[in-house]
Design a protein around this motif. Sequence first.
Motif, PDB file in Angstrom:
ATOM      1  N   PRO A  92       0.764  -1.237  -0.082  1.00 17.36           N
ATOM      2  CA  PRO A  92      -0.017  -0.180   0.034  1.00 17.36           C
ATOM      3  C   PRO A  92       0.937   1.438  -0.012  1.00 17.36           C
ATOM      4  CG  PRO A  92       0.302  -0.722   2.223  1.00 17.36           C
ATOM      5  CD  PRO A  92       0.903  -1.946   1.365  1.00 17.36           C
ATOM      6  N   HIS A  93       0.191   2.279  -0.569  1.00 21.22           N
ATOM      7  CA  HIS A  93       0.912   3.601  -0.420  1.00 21.22           C
ATOM      8  C   HIS A  93       0.312   4.156   0.874  1.00 21.22           C
ATOM      9  CE1 HIS A  93       1.648   3.685  -4.734  1.00 21.22           C
ATOM     10  NE2 HIS A  93       0.494   3.295  -5.026  1.00 21.22           N
ATOM     11  N   PHE A  94       1.431   4.724   1.627  1.00 22.30           N
ATOM     12  CA  PHE A  94       0.981   5.230   2.774  1.00 22.30           C
ATOM     13  C   PHE A  94       2.099   6.396   3.279  1.00 22.30           C
ATOM     14  CE2 PHE A  94       4.051   2.042   3.526  1.00 22.30           C
ATOM     15  CZ  PHE A  94       5.075   2.434   4.569  1.00 22.30           C
ATOM     16  N   THR A  95       1.594   7.359   4.183  1.00 26.74           N
ATOM     17  CA  THR A  95       2.301   8.363   4.738  1.00 26.74           C
ATOM     18  C   THR A  95       2.379   8.393   6.381  1.00 26.74           C
ATOM     19  OG1 THR A  95       2.070   9.801   3.002  1.00 26.74           O
ATOM     20  CG2 THR A  95       2.819  10.921   4.879  1.00 26.74           C
ATOM     21  N   ASN A 100      -3.180   5.499   6.546  1.00 28.46           N
ATOM     22  CA  ASN A 100      -3.379   4.146   6.277  1.00 28.46           C
ATOM     23  C   ASN A 100      -3.671   3.089   7.470  1.00 28.46           C
ATOM     24  OD1 ASN A 100      -3.422   1.479   4.954  1.00 28.46           O
ATOM     25  ND2 ASN A 100      -2.966   2.282   3.074  1.00 28.46           N
ATOM     26  N   VAL A 146       6.712   9.478   3.404  1.00 30.33           N
ATOM     27  CA  VAL A 146       5.795   9.332   2.165  1.00 30.33           C
ATOM     28  C   VAL A 146       6.336   8.177   1.513  1.00 30.33           C
ATOM     29  CG1 VAL A 146       4.737  10.344   0.248  1.00 30.33           C
ATOM     30  CG2 VAL A 146       5.112  11.679   2.085  1.00 30.33           C
ATOM     31  N   VAL A 147       5.308   7.284   1.418  1.00 33.48           N
ATOM     32  CA  VAL A 147       5.981   5.877   0.687  1.00 33.48           C
ATOM     33  C   VAL A 147       5.045   5.430  -0.590  1.00 33.48           C
ATOM     34  CG1 VAL A 147       6.416   3.310   1.117  1.00 33.48           C
ATOM     35  CG2 VAL A 147       6.700   5.082   2.920  1.00 33.48           C
ATOM     36  N   THR A 148       5.637   5.320  -1.583  1.00 29.23           N
ATOM     37  CA  THR A 148       4.744   5.031  -2.710  1.00 29.23           C
ATOM     38  C   THR A 148       5.494   3.737  -3.305  1.00 29.23           C
ATOM     39  OG1 THR A 148       5.614   6.524  -4.174  1.00 29.23           O
ATOM     40  CG2 THR A 148       3.676   7.134  -3.245  1.00 29.23           C
ATOM     41  N   PHE A 149       4.797   3.059  -4.366  1.00 28.86           N
ATOM     42  CA  PHE A 149       5.514   1.902  -4.709  1.00 28.86           C
ATOM     43  C   PHE A 149       5.101   2.170  -6.302  1.00 28.86           C
ATOM     44  CE2 PHE A 149       4.710   0.639  -0.591  1.00 28.86           C
ATOM     45  CZ  PHE A 149       6.179   0.265  -0.147  1.00 28.86           C
ATOM     46  N   GLU A 150       6.248   1.796  -7.186  1.00 25.88           N
ATOM     47  CA  GLU A 150       5.997   1.832  -8.668  1.00 25.88           C
ATOM     48  C   GLU A 150       5.736   0.335  -9.052  1.00 25.88           C
ATOM     49  OE1 GLU A 150       8.781   4.188 -10.611  1.00 25.88           O
ATOM     50  OE2 GLU A 150       8.634   5.875  -9.133  1.00 25.88           O
TER      51      GLU A 150
END
Length: 125
Positions: free
Chosen positions: A69-72, A90, A120-124
């Motif tokens: 999941p994307h999360f902050t 999240n 701030v964590v996002t995944f590609e």
Amino acid sequence: MIAMVALLLAAQTVITPATPFEFSDALDRADTHEAALDPTIKATLVRAQNTALKASMASCVNLAPGKLPHFTVVLELDSSGHSLNSWRNNNVPMVRCVERELAKATYPTNRDPDFFMSFVVTFEP
């Protein structure tokens, strides 16, 4: 009796922390605080954040709900770099775990009390 009630209410007002209670308020403070850092301190902080995030993800990734999941996560730090409060946007178990692990680390800051920072964590794909 009225004086005692007034005294108790005054004591509660003094004890109540001045920290934000909403995630968005904490994130706004983190953005402001991080932007104001001296570039050398900011570089050191980013390295410490990377180290803590990698360790946290390694400890918690097995709790991911299939797709990561994307999360902050936002942390409020004291003047020694220890977490006082944390917020997340999240609520999946992996993110709760990462938040808990990130809060255990110590981070270099400019020694100001109540310093806010974010992950701030996002995944590609």
